[in-house]
Design a protein around this motif. Sequence first.
Motif, PDB file in Angstrom:
ATOM      1  N   ALA A   1      46.248 -60.378  32.783  1.00 29.71           N
ATOM      2  CA  ALA A   1      45.766 -59.442  31.770  1.00 29.71           C
ATOM      3  C   ALA A   1      46.936 -59.092  30.869  1.00 29.71           C
ATOM      4  CB  ALA A   1      45.212 -58.181  32.433  1.00 29.71           C
ATOM      5  N   ALA A   2      46.693 -59.056  29.579  1.00 27.87           N
ATOM      6  CA  ALA A   2      47.745 -58.719  28.617  1.00 27.87           C
ATOM      7  C   ALA A   2      47.132 -57.935  27.469  1.00 27.87           C
ATOM      8  CB  ALA A   2      48.410 -59.986  28.076  1.00 27.87           C
ATOM      9  N   CYS A   3      47.886 -56.958  26.964  1.00 25.46           N
ATOM     10  CA  CYS A   3      47.401 -56.227  25.796  1.00 25.46           C
ATOM     11  C   CYS A   3      47.585 -57.120  24.570  1.00 25.46           C
ATOM     12  CB  CYS A   3      48.141 -54.896  25.647  1.00 25.46           C
ATOM     13  SG  CYS A   3      49.885 -55.039  25.234  1.00 25.46           S
ATOM     14  N   GLY A   4      46.857 -56.805  23.524  1.00 28.67           N
ATOM     15  CA  GLY A   4      46.929 -57.608  22.302  1.00 28.67           C
ATOM     16  C   GLY A   4      48.341 -57.751  21.759  1.00 28.67           C
ATOM     17  N   PRO A   5      49.098 -56.640  21.614  1.00 30.99           N
ATOM     18  CA  PRO A   5      50.451 -56.763  21.080  1.00 30.99           C
ATOM     19  C   PRO A   5      51.376 -57.648  21.927  1.00 30.99           C
ATOM     20  CG  PRO A   5      49.707 -54.494  20.899  1.00 30.99           C
ATOM     21  CD  PRO A   5      48.678 -55.221  21.699  1.00 30.99           C
ATOM     22  N   CYS A   6      51.309 -57.537  23.250  1.00 30.39           N
ATOM     23  CA  CYS A   6      52.159 -58.377  24.112  1.00 30.39           C
ATOM     24  C   CYS A   6      51.736 -59.837  24.031  1.00 30.39           C
ATOM     25  CB  CYS A   6      52.125 -57.900  25.562  1.00 30.39           C
ATOM     26  SG  CYS A   6      53.108 -56.420  25.871  1.00 30.39           S
ATOM     27  N   ASN A   7      50.436 -60.077  23.992  1.00 33.55           N
ATOM     28  CA  ASN A   7      49.946 -61.447  23.900  1.00 33.55           C
ATOM     29  C   ASN A   7      50.408 -62.078  22.590  1.00 33.55           C
ATOM     30  OD1 ASN A   7      48.562 -63.796  24.471  1.00 33.55           O
ATOM     31  ND2 ASN A   7      46.620 -62.783  24.863  1.00 33.55           N
ATOM     32  N   LEU A   8      50.341 -61.305  21.528  1.00 34.96           N
ATOM     33  CA  LEU A   8      50.794 -61.786  20.224  1.00 34.96           C
ATOM     34  C   LEU A   8      52.306 -62.036  20.215  1.00 34.96           C
ATOM     35  CD1 LEU A   8      49.636 -62.405  17.430  1.00 34.96           C
ATOM     36  CD2 LEU A   8      50.174 -60.061  16.776  1.00 34.96           C
ATOM     37  N   ARG A   9      53.056 -61.108  20.815  1.00 37.34           N
ATOM     38  CA  ARG A   9      54.528 -61.242  20.876  1.00 37.34           C
ATOM     39  C   ARG A   9      54.940 -62.473  21.685  1.00 37.34           C
ATOM     40  NH1 ARG A   9      57.782 -57.216  24.323  1.00 37.34           N
ATOM     41  NH2 ARG A   9      59.524 -58.583  24.725  1.00 37.34           N
ATOM     42  N   LYS A  10      54.244 -62.718  22.799  1.00 36.89           N
ATOM     43  CA  LYS A  10      54.589 -63.864  23.644  1.00 36.89           C
ATOM     44  C   LYS A  10      54.202 -65.168  22.961  1.00 36.89           C
ATOM     45  CE  LYS A  10      53.505 -65.966  28.052  1.00 36.89           C
ATOM     46  NZ  LYS A  10      52.573 -66.961  27.571  1.00 36.89           N
ATOM     47  N   GLY A  11      53.054 -65.169  22.310  1.00 35.02           N
ATOM     48  CA  GLY A  11      52.623 -66.353  21.582  1.00 35.02           C
ATOM     49  C   GLY A  11      52.504 -67.572  22.478  1.00 35.02           C
ATOM     50  N   GLY A  12      52.914 -68.716  21.987  1.00 35.44           N
ATOM     51  CA  GLY A  12      52.824 -69.972  22.727  1.00 35.44           C
ATOM     52  C   GLY A  12      54.082 -70.274  23.513  1.00 35.44           C
ATOM     53  N   ARG A  13      54.748 -69.234  23.986  1.00 34.01           N
ATOM     54  CA  ARG A  13      55.985 -69.428  24.759  1.00 34.01           C
ATOM     55  C   ARG A  13      55.777 -68.997  26.204  1.00 34.01           C
ATOM     56  NH1 ARG A  13      59.917 -65.812  21.241  1.00 34.01           N
ATOM     57  NH2 ARG A  13      58.078 -64.490  21.341  1.00 34.01           N
ATOM     58  N   THR A  14      56.690 -69.383  27.065  1.00 34.00           N
ATOM     59  CA  THR A  14      56.668 -68.886  28.434  1.00 34.00           C
ATOM     60  C   THR A  14      57.236 -67.470  28.414  1.00 34.00           C
ATOM     61  OG1 THR A  14      58.883 -69.649  28.987  1.00 34.00           O
ATOM     62  CG2 THR A  14      57.065 -71.224  29.338  1.00 34.00           C
ATOM     63  N   PRO A  15      57.000 -66.682  29.458  1.00 35.07           N
ATOM     64  CA  PRO A  15      57.589 -65.337  29.489  1.00 35.07           C
ATOM     65  C   PRO A  15      59.119 -65.375  29.363  1.00 35.07           C
ATOM     66  CG  PRO A  15      55.879 -65.507  31.142  1.00 35.07           C
ATOM     67  CD  PRO A  15      56.085 -66.884  30.576  1.00 35.07           C
ATOM     68  N   ALA A  16      59.762 -66.344  30.000  1.00 43.29           N
ATOM     69  CA  ALA A  16      61.229 -66.446  29.919  1.00 43.29           C
ATOM     70  C   ALA A  16      61.670 -66.715  28.485  1.00 43.29           C
ATOM     71  CB  ALA A  16      61.733 -67.538  30.849  1.00 43.29           C
ATOM     72  N   GLN A  17      60.982 -67.619  27.797  1.00 34.28           N
ATOM     73  CA  GLN A  17      61.330 -67.921  26.408  1.00 34.28           C
ATOM     74  C   GLN A  17      61.124 -66.712  25.507  1.00 34.28           C
ATOM     75  OE1 GLN A  17      58.599 -71.183  25.868  1.00 34.28           O
ATOM     76  NE2 GLN A  17      60.182 -72.750  26.192  1.00 34.28           N
ATOM     77  N   ALA A  18      60.126 -65.878  25.823  1.00 30.55           N
ATOM     78  CA  ALA A  18      59.831 -64.701  25.003  1.00 30.55           C
ATOM     79  C   ALA A  18      60.641 -63.483  25.437  1.00 30.55           C
ATOM     80  CB  ALA A  18      58.336 -64.395  25.074  1.00 30.55           C
ATOM     81  N   GLY A  19      61.422 -63.610  26.510  1.00 28.76           N
ATOM     82  CA  GLY A  19      62.202 -62.481  27.011  1.00 28.76           C
ATOM     83  C   GLY A  19      61.315 -61.393  27.614  1.00 28.76           C
ATOM     84  N   MET A  20      60.224 -61.795  28.244  1.00 33.65           N
ATOM     85  CA  MET A  20      59.280 -60.850  28.841  1.00 33.65           C
ATOM     86  C   MET A  20      59.154 -61.145  30.330  1.00 33.65           C
ATOM     87  SD  MET A  20      56.413 -61.198  25.828  1.00 33.65           S
ATOM     88  CE  MET A  20      55.353 -59.854  26.273  1.00 33.65           C
ATOM     89  N   LEU A  21      58.966 -60.104  31.111  1.00 32.13           N
ATOM     90  CA  LEU A  21      58.768 -60.271  32.546  1.00 32.13           C
ATOM     91  C   LEU A  21      57.303 -60.035  32.897  1.00 32.13           C
ATOM     92  CD1 LEU A  21      61.836 -58.313  33.969  1.00 32.13           C
ATOM     93  CD2 LEU A  21      61.539 -60.794  33.837  1.00 32.13           C
ATOM     94  N   VAL A  22      56.777 -60.824  33.824  1.00 33.57           N
ATOM     95  CA  VAL A  22      55.430 -60.608  34.349  1.00 33.57           C
ATOM     96  C   VAL A  22      55.579 -59.646  35.519  1.00 33.57           C
ATOM     97  CG1 VAL A  22      53.409 -61.692  35.397  1.00 33.57           C
ATOM     98  CG2 VAL A  22      54.724 -62.935  33.685  1.00 33.57           C
ATOM     99  N   ARG A  23      54.881 -58.520  35.457  1.00 32.73           N
ATOM    100  CA  ARG A  23      55.003 -57.478  36.489  1.00 32.73           C
ATOM    101  C   ARG A  23      54.579 -57.971  37.861  1.00 32.73           C
ATOM    102  NH1 ARG A  23      54.291 -51.674  34.422  1.00 32.73           N
ATOM    103  NH2 ARG A  23      55.407 -51.817  32.456  1.00 32.73           N
ATOM    104  N   ARG A  24      53.466 -58.676  37.935  1.00 32.53           N
ATOM    105  CA  ARG A  24      52.982 -59.256  39.196  1.00 32.53           C
ATOM    106  C   ARG A  24      52.583 -60.688  38.928  1.00 32.53           C
ATOM    107  NH1 ARG A  24      49.202 -54.400  40.678  1.00 32.53           N
ATOM    108  NH2 ARG A  24      48.416 -55.146  38.718  1.00 32.53           N
ATOM    109  N   ALA A  25      53.066 -61.585  39.771  1.00 30.16           N
ATOM    110  CA  ALA A  25      52.726 -63.000  39.609  1.00 30.16           C
ATOM    111  C   ALA A  25      51.220 -63.180  39.780  1.00 30.16           C
ATOM    112  CB  ALA A  25      53.478 -63.836  40.626  1.00 30.16           C
ATOM    113  N   PRO A  26      50.598 -63.951  38.913  1.00 35.48           N
ATOM    114  CA  PRO A  26      49.154 -64.169  39.052  1.00 35.48           C
ATOM    115  C   PRO A  26      48.854 -64.946  40.337  1.00 35.48           C
ATOM    116  CG  PRO A  26      50.066 -65.584  37.339  1.00 35.48           C
ATOM    117  CD  PRO A  26      51.170 -64.674  37.779  1.00 35.48           C
TER     118      PRO A  26
END
Length: 186
Positions: free
Chosen positions: A125-150
């Motif tokens: 689950a992701a909010c619209g702004p985070c989904n947009l910020r991450k875009g077509g990148r991996t979380p590591a490439q976007a500098g974002m952490l996934v709180r809980r692994a799916p």
Amino acid sequence: MQVLSRPPSGWPALVLNADFRPLSYYPLSIWPWEEVVKAVYQDRVDVVSEYDKVVRSPSMEIRLPSVIALKSYVDQDRQPAFTRFNVFLRDGFTCQYCGDAKELTFDHVVPRCYGGRTTWENIVAACGPCNLRKGGRTPAQAGMLVRRAPHRPNSFQLQELGRRFPPHYLHQSWLDYLYWDIELEP
């Protein structure tokens, strides 16, 4: 949560499995009165509790059930369906990047352009702004952490998670069959 002494709108009945546990906690397993009357007439359910309301046909009359139990046990060990709702439930209805609960959508952790698949193990689950910020990148490439692994939850896990989200109302006759954190009378 509000406990009603009067029947909820539409006279729904709480549906219990043959072992007297609710079929589902979230969404709470309730049926409209029309389905309940049909199931009673077809002898598929046992009436556990009734409202004071009576409905009549030319050949019979029946008090509307408020709690019913299925006569045949429905196995709860089956794998839960992979749906948007169940992904949100697994993730606690919060963005798995920032924790926000608004504008939820879902995100491929490994983007499809990198071979990511639409599976329990790759969707969060992701909010619209985070989904947009991450875009077509991996979380590591976007500098974002996934709180809980799916992960793929089982039915028991989703039921337990569902208990955290009680419905807005409960009828008094349902309380003995639900295990919400409500204050008991002395």
